[in-house]
Design a protein around this motif. Structure first.
Motif, short mmCIF file in Angstrom:
data_model
loop_
_atom_site.label_atom_id
_atom_site.label_comp_id
_atom_site.label_asym_id
_atom_site.label_seq_id
_atom_site.Cartn_x
_atom_site.Cartn_y
_atom_site.Cartn_z
N ALA A 1 0.65 -1.32 0.01
CA ALA A 1 -0.18 -0.14 -0.38
C ALA A 1 1.32 1.10 0.07
CB ALA A 1 -0.94 0.02 1.19
N ILE A 2 0.81 2.01 -0.78
CA ILE A 2 1.51 3.94 -0.20
C ILE A 2 1.06 4.65 0.16
CG2 ILE A 2 2.05 2.47 -2.92
CD1 ILE A 2 0.79 4.85 -4.48
N LEU A 3 -0.83 4.52 -0.29
CA LEU A 3 -1.27 5.61 1.33
C LEU A 3 -1.16 5.16 2.78
CD1 LEU A 3 -4.19 6.63 -1.34
CD2 LEU A 3 -1.42 7.53 -0.55
N GLY A 4 -1.44 5.89 3.31
CA GLY A 4 -1.91 5.10 4.81
C GLY A 4 -0.88 4.55 5.91
N GLU A 5 -1.06 3.66 6.07
CA GLU A 5 0.07 2.94 7.47
C GLU A 5 0.98 2.37 7.04
OE1 GLU A 5 -1.13 1.48 10.68
OE2 GLU A 5 -2.98 3.68 11.56
#
Length: 99
Positions: A93-97
């Protein structure tokens, strides 16, 4: 031949908000006169029986026919991937945590 005057050049420069010196007005008057003369010569040749052209050589479509060819299976497509679930690529994932 329609001649352009220094007053017309100065007026056009004023409309365009361009500050010109007297030497520039004189120079541009001569140059614009030459341009107008060239346009008049082209207009004399461009008669209704002369077809308009946008390109000097004929243009043609360069695309090939769309032909279905051999494709990869999902397993072959993900075979070289660092992470996959058998039929799909896995990416972080590149967004968020961070994971």
């Amino acid at each position: 031949m329609s001649d352009i005057t220094a007053e017309q050049v100065a007026h056009l420069a004023n409309l365009a908000r361009i500050a010109l010196t007297d030497d520039e007005v004189t120079s541009l008057t001569k140059e614009l006169g030459q341009i107008m003369h060239a346009v008049e010569q082209v207009s004399e040749v461009a008669t209704p029986d002369v077809a308009a052209t946008s390109h000097p050589i004929p243009m043609q479509n360069v695309f090939r026919d769309d032909v279905v060819g051999e494709t990869l299976t999902p397993a072959e497509a993900v075979a070289g991937a660092p992470e996959h679930d058998g039929s799909r690529f896995k990416v972080s994932a590149i967004l968020g945590e961070e994971q």
